[in-house]
Design a protein around this motif. Structure first.
Motif, PDB file in Angstrom:
ATOM      1  N   GLY A  16      28.698 -29.945  45.435  1.00 53.05           N
ATOM      2  CA  GLY A  16      27.322 -29.536  45.145  1.00 53.05           C
ATOM      3  C   GLY A  16      26.352 -29.802  46.286  1.00 53.05           C
ATOM      4  O   GLY A  16      25.166 -30.026  46.058  1.00 53.05           O
ATOM      5  N   GLY A  17      26.867 -29.779  47.510  1.00 53.09           N
ATOM      6  CA  GLY A  17      26.027 -30.022  48.684  1.00 53.09           C
ATOM      7  C   GLY A  17      24.902 -29.012  48.851  1.00 53.09           C
ATOM      8  O   GLY A  17      23.980 -29.234  49.621  1.00 53.09           O
ATOM      9  N   GLU A  18      24.948 -27.906  48.118  1.00 51.78           N
ATOM     10  CA  GLU A  18      23.885 -26.893  48.188  1.00 51.78           C
ATOM     11  C   GLU A  18      22.875 -27.081  47.069  1.00 51.78           C
ATOM     12  O   GLU A  18      22.008 -26.238  46.857  1.00 51.78           O
ATOM     13  N   PHE A  19      22.992 -28.168  46.303  1.00 48.80           N
ATOM     14  CA  PHE A  19      22.110 -28.359  45.143  1.00 48.80           C
ATOM     15  C   PHE A  19      21.314 -29.669  45.194  1.00 48.80           C
ATOM     16  O   PHE A  19      20.809 -30.118  44.177  1.00 48.80           O
ATOM     17  N   GLY A  20      21.247 -30.296  46.359  1.00 44.82           N
ATOM     18  CA  GLY A  20      20.473 -31.526  46.465  1.00 44.82           C
ATOM     19  C   GLY A  20      21.094 -32.697  45.728  1.00 44.82           C
ATOM     20  O   GLY A  20      20.381 -33.506  45.145  1.00 44.82           O
ATOM     21  N   VAL A  21      22.429 -32.786  45.737  1.00 42.82           N
ATOM     22  CA  VAL A  21      23.083 -33.939  45.109  1.00 42.82           C
ATOM     23  C   VAL A  21      23.273 -35.044  46.143  1.00 42.82           C
ATOM     24  O   VAL A  21      22.989 -34.871  47.316  1.00 42.82           O
ATOM     25  N   ARG A  22      23.754 -36.189  45.701  1.00 41.99           N
ATOM     26  CA  ARG A  22      24.076 -37.285  46.602  1.00 41.99           C
ATOM     27  C   ARG A  22      25.592 -37.484  46.529  1.00 41.99           C
ATOM     28  O   ARG A  22      26.129 -37.747  45.451  1.00 41.99           O
ATOM     29  N   GLY A  23      26.267 -37.346  47.668  1.00 42.43           N
ATOM     30  CA  GLY A  23      27.729 -37.331  47.670  1.00 42.43           C
ATOM     31  C   GLY A  23      28.353 -38.699  47.468  1.00 42.43           C
ATOM     32  O   GLY A  23      27.795 -39.713  47.866  1.00 42.43           O
ATOM     33  N   TRP A  24      29.530 -38.710  46.831  1.00 47.03           N
ATOM     34  CA  TRP A  24      30.277 -39.964  46.639  1.00 47.03           C
ATOM     35  C   TRP A  24      31.760 -39.698  46.506  1.00 47.03           C
ATOM     36  O   TRP A  24      32.201 -38.589  46.223  1.00 47.03           O
ATOM     37  N   LEU A  25      32.523 -40.777  46.698  1.00 51.77           N
ATOM     38  CA  LEU A  25      33.957 -40.779  46.410  1.00 51.77           C
ATOM     39  C   LEU A  25      34.199 -41.957  45.476  1.00 51.77           C
ATOM     40  O   LEU A  25      33.718 -43.064  45.740  1.00 51.77           O
ATOM     41  N   ALA A  26      34.943 -41.715  44.392  1.00 49.91           N
ATOM     42  CA  ALA A  26      35.222 -42.781  43.435  1.00 49.91           C
ATOM     43  C   ALA A  26      36.719 -43.033  43.365  1.00 49.91           C
ATOM     44  O   ALA A  26      37.520 -42.119  43.558  1.00 49.91           O
ATOM     45  N   ALA A  27      37.082 -44.296  43.114  1.00 52.97           N
ATOM     46  CA  ALA A  27      38.486 -44.656  42.922  1.00 52.97           C
ATOM     47  C   ALA A  27      38.630 -45.220  41.520  1.00 52.97           C
ATOM     48  O   ALA A  27      37.926 -46.166  41.144  1.00 52.97           O
ATOM     49  N   LEU A  28      39.527 -44.599  40.747  1.00 51.70           N
ATOM     50  CA  LEU A  28      39.808 -45.096  39.403  1.00 51.70           C
ATOM     51  C   LEU A  28      41.157 -45.796  39.436  1.00 51.70           C
ATOM     52  O   LEU A  28      42.072 -45.372  40.154  1.00 51.70           O
ATOM     53  N   ASP A  29      41.264 -46.844  38.665  1.00 50.20           N
ATOM     54  CA  ASP A  29      42.547 -47.521  38.565  1.00 50.20           C
ATOM     55  C   ASP A  29      43.544 -46.559  37.907  1.00 50.20           C
ATOM     56  O   ASP A  29      43.282 -46.046  36.806  1.00 50.20           O
ATOM     57  N   ALA A  30      44.700 -46.329  38.578  1.00 52.25           N
ATOM     58  CA  ALA A  30      45.632 -45.309  38.084  1.00 52.25           C
ATOM     59  C   ALA A  30      46.190 -45.673  36.712  1.00 52.25           C
ATOM     60  O   ALA A  30      46.498 -44.786  35.917  1.00 52.25           O
ATOM     61  N   ALA A  39      31.938 -45.189  46.397  1.00 49.97           N
ATOM     62  CA  ALA A  39      31.241 -45.261  47.684  1.00 49.97           C
ATOM     63  C   ALA A  39      30.381 -44.019  47.865  1.00 49.97           C
ATOM     64  O   ALA A  39      30.890 -42.895  47.874  1.00 49.97           O
ATOM     65  N   TYR A  40      29.066 -44.225  47.977  1.00 51.58           N
ATOM     66  CA  TYR A  40      28.155 -43.110  48.270  1.00 51.58           C
ATOM     67  C   TYR A  40      28.192 -42.804  49.757  1.00 51.58           C
ATOM     68  O   TYR A  40      28.530 -43.665  50.568  1.00 51.58           O
ATOM     69  N   ASN A  41      27.803 -41.600  50.102  1.00 53.74           N
ATOM     70  CA  ASN A  41      27.797 -41.218  51.517  1.00 53.74           C
ATOM     71  C   ASN A  41      26.392 -41.141  52.101  1.00 53.74           C
ATOM     72  O   ASN A  41      26.213 -40.667  53.218  1.00 53.74           O
ATOM     73  N   THR A  42      25.397 -41.556  51.327  1.00 49.69           N
ATOM     74  CA  THR A  42      24.040 -41.705  51.864  1.00 49.69           C
ATOM     75  C   THR A  42      23.472 -42.968  51.216  1.00 49.69           C
ATOM     76  O   THR A  42      24.027 -43.460  50.241  1.00 49.69           O
ATOM     77  N   LYS A  77      18.310 -39.381  49.046  1.00 47.52           N
ATOM     78  CA  LYS A  77      18.675 -39.332  47.623  1.00 47.52           C
ATOM     79  C   LYS A  77      19.136 -37.943  47.191  1.00 47.52           C
ATOM     80  O   LYS A  77      19.801 -37.794  46.171  1.00 47.52           O
ATOM     81  N   ILE A  78      18.738 -36.940  47.962  1.00 46.85           N
ATOM     82  CA  ILE A  78      19.144 -35.567  47.649  1.00 46.85           C
ATOM     83  C   ILE A  78      19.796 -34.924  48.880  1.00 46.85           C
ATOM     84  O   ILE A  78      19.709 -33.718  49.091  1.00 46.85           O
ATOM     85  N   GLY A  79      20.448 -35.774  49.680  1.00 43.75           N
ATOM     86  CA  GLY A  79      20.887 -35.331  51.008  1.00 43.75           C
ATOM     87  C   GLY A  79      22.287 -34.774  51.120  1.00 43.75           C
ATOM     88  O   GLY A  79      22.750 -34.471  52.219  1.00 43.75           O
ATOM     89  N   GLY A  80      23.031 -34.642  50.022  1.00 41.25           N
ATOM     90  CA  GLY A  80      24.377 -34.060  50.114  1.00 41.25           C
ATOM     91  C   GLY A  80      25.401 -35.077  50.596  1.00 41.25           C
ATOM     92  O   GLY A  80      25.394 -36.226  50.198  1.00 41.25           O
ATOM     93  N   GLY A  81      26.284 -34.632  51.500  1.00 34.34           N
ATOM     94  CA  GLY A  81      27.370 -35.499  51.955  1.00 34.34           C
ATOM     95  C   GLY A  81      28.426 -35.682  50.877  1.00 34.34           C
ATOM     96  O   GLY A  81      28.884 -36.787  50.604  1.00 34.34           O
ATOM     97  N   TYR A  98      38.924 -39.474  54.868  1.00 35.86           N
ATOM     98  CA  TYR A  98      38.389 -38.264  54.251  1.00 35.86           C
ATOM     99  C   TYR A  98      37.091 -37.894  54.941  1.00 35.86           C
ATOM    100  O   TYR A  98      36.426 -38.742  55.539  1.00 35.86           O
ATOM    101  N   GLY A  99      36.737 -36.618  54.821  1.00 37.30           N
ATOM    102  CA  GLY A  99      35.517 -36.133  55.449  1.00 37.30           C
ATOM    103  C   GLY A  99      34.389 -35.999  54.439  1.00 37.30           C
ATOM    104  O   GLY A  99      34.623 -35.888  53.237  1.00 37.30           O
ATOM    105  N   THR A 100      33.154 -36.001  54.948  1.00 36.34           N
ATOM    106  CA  THR A 100      31.977 -35.848  54.081  1.00 36.34           C
ATOM    107  C   THR A 100      31.320 -34.488  54.344  1.00 36.34           C
ATOM    108  O   THR A 100      31.378 -33.963  55.454  1.00 36.34           O
ATOM    109  N   GLY A 101      30.694 -33.955  53.317  1.00 39.81           N
ATOM    110  CA  GLY A 101      30.121 -32.611  53.376  1.00 39.81           C
ATOM    111  C   GLY A 101      28.812 -32.538  54.150  1.00 39.81           C
ATOM    112  O   GLY A 101      28.311 -33.531  54.688  1.00 39.81           O
ATOM    113  N   ASN A 102      28.259 -31.328  54.146  1.00 40.12           N
ATOM    114  CA  ASN A 102      27.040 -31.062  54.916  1.00 40.12           C
ATOM    115  C   ASN A 102      25.832 -31.789  54.332  1.00 40.12           C
ATOM    116  O   ASN A 102      25.783 -32.058  53.139  1.00 40.12           O
TER     117      ASN A 102
END
Lengths: 418, 192
Positions: A16-30, A39-42, A77-81, A98-102
């Motif tokens: 949702g990098g085109e919608f003013g979201v704040r990017g993250w990656l989450a790890a769930l216990d398998a 981990a947020y990217n901003t 707060k609305i910077g994507g990534g 891993y890479g982060t978005g625009n």
């Protein structure tokens, strides 16, 4: 994105990098599904899981709370990534890459600064999520160059010495070879046509932009190569240990880009840009490049008329499989690029072929047809090609697509012994 | 109120009662609707195709003051960009959202249908703009949206479109069919 299971964690990010979201990656216990870390990217270092272990190679990525200070106030707060691409796991070092978005909006004038930690690559400890290093391929991204493409982990000689490397064919058109232990850029060579940057400064790690190609409000900048979709988008490359080559499916397109002020309205696109895309030099729109990472140059190239929007698959039989947007599923010789076999399916291919041995002992290659995505929305969503800014300008580049394929969605399985 | 298609089987069930026969059409319609909701279980199609609204009303009297009105249309054009309509619908050709310049209207193509869509939103992604813009502004945007499919006079259009100059200005563009038969083979723009 498809989640990745690694080190006992299920890893998944947001889009949702085109919608003013704040990017993250989450790890769930398998085992339990409980959130292990996120981990947020901003934003502040504590949200990005940047702590004592963080050792970025370049000075540009060092400093406290860069995820706040490299943005105008509150913009992070609305910077994507976002994280919507591929994650690679190195079990030896218990590290994910891993890479982060625009960054958002596309109109870069609204977000002066380097916009950390968007458009770059993170190395993290998979157990704790702690960041190990970060490298920003496009500081202050100008062209929607998400950095979510795949990373290929290889142990290979660089300047005569064996190195543990991470290879990324980037949206911005450079094939990066990074030291995966430190994040140092060992080389960055163009694998497609680029006129919007002059290269990568290996001392500072920074991309060298071309001033005349920088978008400005109030005028349209013409002939920017590569496009917003990049010299290569999300569709992954394949590596063959038999040939030592990386098979990169990518595109050869250029664009006109105009930026305007974007208003942030919840639930609506946060873009501030319009573009129009067309074929790059040579007139062909897709390329399959066999890249020799040791020699740092292409071994061969196959040109495709339409943008190449499928993944590639390299097999032990020295074949490379890929699909085209007009529905040809092809196998080429991994050493020469010569066409060995092809079959026409009902719709364009933008998926990723797989090979496997079935329960009956026979070998199969499978691929899903069904044109769509950014490149194929003209057909799948029946857009109107009279507007050459439709689908953020991509429709203009594939006006002929409705005459060459139709929408679909089928699984095709081919047996290798017929 | 939405009456899905394909409910004619039910329509034959409720006998017309005297108040319905004597009353006006509206009362009759209301009674039928009540009868409909009571007579069988709700049926929903699972194929995801939105159903058009079929309730017929006379055109809203406000139509006249917003259509064929250059000022209102220009305001609408500006708001179309400001409220990020173009992020999904581009300059009419669509993208993440459906095209607006073709002849297909999932929820009706009259001014009041478009205003309702803008203010209240629609399933599968069209957000609700009520509270973010005024009703008047929604009418202005609707006026501009109708101009994208050439349903406004050429003399009303803005001479200077707000879009990137990737297309010819609409005042110079050849006027195509008002309702193209096949939106994939419309008039060609030969630029690149």
């Amino acid at each position: 994105m498809a989640p990745l299971v690694a080190g006992g964690k299920v890893l998944v990010g947001n889009a949702g990098g085109e919608f003013g979201v704040r990017g993250w990656l989450a790890a769930l216990d398998a085992g339990s599904g409980r959130l292990a870390w996120k981990a947020y990217n901003t934003g502040p270092d504590k949200d990005v899981l940047i702590g004592q272990a963080f050792r970025p190679f370049y000075p540009m990525d060092r400093g406290k709370d860069l995820g706040i200070h490299s943005w105008p106030p509150e913009q992070w707060k609305i910077g994507g990534g976002t994280v919507w691409g591929w994650i690679s796991f190195d079990p030896a070092s218990n590290t994910i890459f891993y890479g982060t978005g625009n960054p958002g909006p596309w109109n870069h004038e609204q977000r002066p600064g380097d916009n950390k930690w968007t458009a770059g690559v993170f190395a993290r400890n998979v157990s704790t999520g702690e960041a190990k290093w970060f490298y920003q391929t496009s500081p202050h991204d100008l062209y929607d160059h998400d950095d979510i493409n795949e990373q290929i982990l290889l142990d290979m000689p660089v300047a005569g010495r064996m190195r543990l490397v991470l290879i990324r064919p980037g949206r911005n058109g450079y094939l990066y070879v990074l030291d995966r232990q430190t994040g140092q850029v060992l080389s960055a060579d163009p694998f497609g046509y680029i006129n919007s940057s002059r290269g990568v400064n290996l001392r500072s790690g920074r991309l060298i932009p071309v001033k005349e190609k920088e978008p400005q409000a109030g005028r349209v900048v013409r002939n920017i190569c590569p496009t917003a979709s990049g010299a290569k988008d999300w569709n992954p490359s394949a590596f063959s240990p038999r040939t030592g080559l990386i098979y990169i499916p990518h595109i050869n397109l250029c664009m006109d880009l105009g930026v305007l002020e974007a208003n942030y309205v919840v639930g609506t696109p946060y873009l501030g840009a319009e573009s129009k895309v067309y074929a790059g030099p040579g007139g062909y729109r897709g390329v399959l490049t066999a890249w020799d990472p040791v020699a740092r140059k292409p071994a061969w190239e196959v040109h495709e008329d339409l943008p190449l929007w499928s993944g590639a698959l390299a097999t032990a039989g020295d074949l490379v499989f890929y699909g085209t947007m007009d529905g040809w599923f092809k196998a080429v010789d991994a050493r020469s690029g010569k066409l060995r076999w092809r079959a026409k399916v009902d719709s364009g291919i933008i998926s990723q072929p797989v090979a496997y041995r079935g329960a009956d002992g026979r070998e199969y290659v499978a691929v899903i047809s069904g044109v769509g995505g950014w490149a194929g929305a003209l057909v799948s969503a029946q857009l109107d090609p009279r507007d050459n800014s439709a689908a953020l300008g991509f429709v203009n580049a594939v006006r002929d697509l409705p005459n060459k394929t139709k929408s679909g969605g089928r699984l095709f399985v081919f047996a290798l012994d017929g | 109120m939405r009456l899905p298609k394909g409910r004619t089987g039910c329509l034959s069930h409720p006998p017309l009662s005297p108040p319905c026969i004597q009353g006006g059409r509206l009362a009759c319609a209301l009674f039928l609707c009540l009868g409909l909701t009571a007579c069988d279980r709700e049926q929903r199609s699972l194929n995801g195709q939105p159903k058009a609204e079929t309730i017929a009303l006379a055109n809203d009297p406000r139509d006249l003051s917003y259509q064929e009105n250059s000022y209102q249309l220009s305001q609408g054009q500006r708001l179309y960009k400001w409220m990020n309509c173009s992020g999904c619908h581009a300059n009419g050709g669509g993208g993440m959202g459906p095209p607006l310049m073709d002849d297909e209207w999932r929820y009706g193509g009259r001014m009041e249908d478009i205003v309702r869509t803008i203010l209240h939103g629609r399933p599968n992604g069209m957000p609700r703009f009520e509270g973010k813009i005024t009703e008047q502004e929604a009418w202005q945007i609707a006026s501009y949206v109708r101009s994208l499919s050439a349903q406004q006079g050429q003399d009303v259009l803005s001479a200077r479109p707000d879009s990137m100059s990737a297309s010819e200005p609409p005042t110079l563009a050849e006027r195509g069919k008002v309702l193209p038969e096949n939106n994939l083979t419309g008039p060609k723009d030969e630029q690149n």
